[in-house]
Design an enzyme around this catalytic site. Structure first.
Site, PDB file in Angstrom:
ATOM      1  N   LYS A 281      12.537  46.371  18.669  1.00  0.00           N
ATOM      2  CA  LYS A 281      12.253  47.608  19.388  1.00  0.00           C
ATOM      3  C   LYS A 281      12.298  47.371  20.890  1.00  0.00           C
ATOM      4  CE  LYS A 281       9.138  49.758  15.994  1.00  0.00           C
ATOM      5  NZ  LYS A 281       9.907  50.982  15.772  1.00  0.00           N
ATOM      6  N   ARG A 355       9.427  51.489   4.498  1.00  0.00           N
ATOM      7  CA  ARG A 355       9.910  51.865   3.166  1.00  0.00           C
ATOM      8  C   ARG A 355      10.132  50.634   2.292  1.00  0.00           C
ATOM      9  NH1 ARG A 355      14.991  54.777   5.906  1.00  0.00           N
ATOM     10  NH2 ARG A 355      13.413  54.975   7.527  1.00  0.00           N
TER      11      ARG A 355
HETATM   12  N1  BES Z   1       6.756  52.334  12.432  1.00  0.00           N
HETATM   13  C1  BES Z   1       8.012  52.891  12.746  1.00  0.00           C
HETATM   14  C2  BES Z   1       7.985  54.411  12.894  1.00  0.00           C
HETATM   15  C3  BES Z   1       7.356  54.927  14.147  1.00  0.00           C
HETATM   16  C4  BES Z   1       8.022  54.891  15.348  1.00  0.00           C
HETATM   17  C5  BES Z   1       6.117  55.533  14.091  1.00  0.00           C
HETATM   18  C6  BES Z   1       7.428  55.418  16.483  1.00  0.00           C
HETATM   19  C7  BES Z   1       5.534  56.073  15.220  1.00  0.00           C
HETATM   20  C8  BES Z   1       6.195  56.006  16.415  1.00  0.00           C
HETATM   21  C9  BES Z   1       9.016  52.568  11.634  1.00  0.00           C
HETATM   22  O1  BES Z   1       8.851  51.347  11.030  1.00  0.00           O
HETATM   23  C10 BES Z   1      10.371  52.557  12.270  1.00  0.00           C
HETATM   24  O2  BES Z   1      10.598  51.722  13.095  1.00  0.00           O
HETATM   25  N2  BES Z   1      11.220  53.491  11.860  1.00  0.00           N
HETATM   26  C11 BES Z   1      12.521  53.595  12.402  1.00  0.00           C
HETATM   27  C12 BES Z   1      13.461  53.889  11.277  1.00  0.00           C
HETATM   28  C13 BES Z   1      14.919  53.819  11.654  1.00  0.00           C
HETATM   29  C14 BES Z   1      15.303  52.394  11.989  1.00  0.00           C
HETATM   30  C15 BES Z   1      15.726  54.346  10.521  1.00  0.00           C
HETATM   31  C16 BES Z   1      12.519  54.728  13.424  1.00  0.00           C
HETATM   32  O3  BES Z   1      11.875  55.739  13.197  1.00  0.00           O
HETATM   33  O4  BES Z   1      13.157  54.564  14.466  1.00  0.00           O
HETATM   34 MN    MN Z   2       9.854  49.811  12.101  1.00  0.00          MN
END
Ligand code: BES
Ligand code: MN
Ligand code: ZN
Length: 496
Positions: A281, A355
């Site tokens: 990230k 997931r």
């Molecule tokens: N934990 C995150 C989702 C998230 C992001 C929650 C920001 C709250 C604030 C999750 O694990 C994630 O990183 N999801 C990705 C999925 C994508 C790679 C398909 C996302 O939402 O960017």
């Molecule tokens: Mn994630």
């Protein structure tokens, strides 16, 4: 906080502060009228002079009101009497608690629980009042070396009123329920606010174990990585393989009624820190990914509340908990793993890890012969874009279950909004090399995440709550909200 319930006239209350409502424009509530009468129109006179209009958000603290035994009277603006809805009521209670907390009062008697709110009864008003009061006074300062000490002793006891003695027994029950929910929410917020160097998978397992020690109806079971390997949880373990901290699969079982009654199973995402893994990230606000275990925290908080009340129902909490890290042992994009269900997954993005741990937990949940399975997860940034911080995303393979959760959200004020789980979206998950990919592209990210989970939830009625937007707040008010404990508790109440 100590909460109590009482009935009786405001002028008879021997207390540090009596709290009453004033409506727009310049109208007295029943309790305010009683004070006005004993004080020879003290309130109506000062209202006539323009010191208090009764607008929402207003408050006025009075000392030595004639005819009153109480040290203080706190007037709270309630807006138009006919227009007090759920949300306004909660705001009125929150304002009153904030204003009260700025006085020297150690305790109070609040008549605001007697306000009329459309289609809401005493039970609802008291449950809500307790939750709002506790929520308003919440602080997370356990990691500050010097606690902010106020010069005066803090507020200790809040007494809410009901109109007559007849409502006292019912009020007592409502108060106990509200208190248990508020405690569950506080437990959830504390867990979530703790940083990832404190709140690790092992720490979450310890917290669940502690809960089980405190209540005979709770039993805990912790699976280690070796146990999960034997069960074939290749998907869950693929997320944790990059971290030095071992994964755990926590099961916390609450038995409140006969064994034969199928349980409600709550599955909570417990990523104690989500760096994104190799698909790392960006740095800004990455600290907030300590909140990626809010689903897990809400499951523990809900079970704590259910156990505190002793509800005659069976509930099982299942918490897959891991840390998502990049390292030499981490998953690379393109790696393929076999889940406990036997389905294979191509991990195209290691940041879609929630997931990957939930799918194995969903398969594992089959063994509890569930009535329903509800998972709670900070799953997608897309959900924050779609619904913001106000509504939790809800997707389900069983519409009656979805309806019940939506209703529980409305009733508790901890609302959810349904998104479609149509077959059309499933194709976005196709992979040329495995049974499915773990991402479905930019479009409808919240839906495709739920589509992924649905493939592991075919054997029972299932709903998914995406709390990415609702579990915590950013900016000046940064901190965990404790959502959706209140929604889940309302749902559970409605099942008994
Ligand atoms: N934990 C995150 C989702 C998230 C992001 C929650 C920001 C709250 C604030 C999750 O694990 C994630 O990183 N999801 C990705 C999925 C994508 C790679 C398909 C996302 O939402 O960017
Ligand atoms: Mn994630
Ligand atoms: Zn995550």
């Amino acid at each position: 906080m100590d909460f109590n319930i009482k009935s009786g006239n405001p002028e008879k209350q021997r207390t540090a502060c009596v709290i009453v409502g004033i409506f727009e424009s310049r109208r007295l509530s029943a309790a305010a009228k009683a004070i006005d009468t004993v004080s020879d129109k003290y309130l109506s006179n000062l209202i006539r002079r323009g010191d208090m209009d009764g607008n929402k958000g207003q408050s006025l603290l009075l000392h030595n009101v004639p005819g009153m035994i109480a040290d203080r009277v706190l007037l709270i603006g309630c807006g138009k009497e006919r227009e007090i809805d759920d949300r306004t009521y909660r705001k009125i209670i929150a304002n009153s608690i904030r204003a009260l907390n700025n006085t020297g009062s150690l305790e109070c008697v609040s008549y605001l629980s007697e306000l009329t709110i459309k289609s809401r009864d005493h039970k609802w008003k008291l449950r809500q009042a307790v939750q709002v009061a506790e929520h308003t006074l919440y602080k997370f300062d356990e990691l500050k070396s010097k606690k902010k000490k106020s010069k005066r002793p803090p507020l200790r006891k809040i007494t809410f009123t009901v109109p007559t003695r007849r409502e006292l027994p019912l009020g007592e029950t409502a108060l106990n329920e509200g208190r248990a929910i508020a405690n569950g929410i506080k437990f959830t917020r504390d867990l979530a606010n703790r940083p990832s160097n404190v709140c690790t998978p092992t720490y979450l397992a310890k917290q669940a174990t502690e809960l089980s020690k405190g209540n005979r109806s709770l039993t805990v079971n912790i699976l280690e990585e070796a146990d999960m390997k034997k069960l074939g949880m290749g998907s869950l373990l693929s997320v944790s393989q990059g971290s030095a901290k071992p994964a755990k699969l926590i099961t916390l079982e609450y038995k409140g009624t006969k064994k034969t009654q199928k349980p409600i199973v709550l599955v909570g995402k417990g990523v104690t820190f989500d760096t994104g893994g190799i698909s790392i990230k960006p740095s800004p606000a990455m600290d907030e990914m300590k909140y990626d275990m809010c689903g897990a925290a809400s499951v523990l908080g809900t079970l704590a509340a259910v156990a505190e009340i002793g509800l005659p129902i069976n509930v099982v909490g299942v918490i897959p908990t891991v840390e998502n890290m990049p390292s030499g042992t981490a998953t690379n994009p393109g790696d393929i793993f076999t889940s406990m269900s036997g389905q294979t997954i191509e991990v195209l993005n290691t940041d879609a890890e929630g997931r990957l741990i939930l799918c194995d937990a969903l398969t594992y949940s089959e063994r509890f012969n569930p009535e329903v399975v509800i998972d709670i997860a900070t799953l997608t940034g897309a959900c924050v874009i779609a619904l913001g911080k106000h509504a939790t995303g809800l997707l389900s393979n069983h519409n009656p279950l979805a309806r019940e959760l939506l209703n529980a959200g409305e009733e508790s004020g901890d609302r959810a909004w349904q998104l479609p789980l149509w077959d059309e979206y499933q194709q976005q998950l196709s992979s040329p090399f495995a049974d499915m990919a773990n991402i479905g592209g930019r479009e409808a990210g919240t839906v495709t995440a739920a589509c992924f989970l649905s493939r592991f939830a075919e054997k029972y009625h299932w709903a998914h709550l995406d709390i990415a937007g609702t579990a915590w707040l950013s900016g000046a008010n940064k901190g965990a909200t404790g959502r959706p404990v209140s929604l889940l508790m309302q749902y559970i109440f409605n099942q008994v």
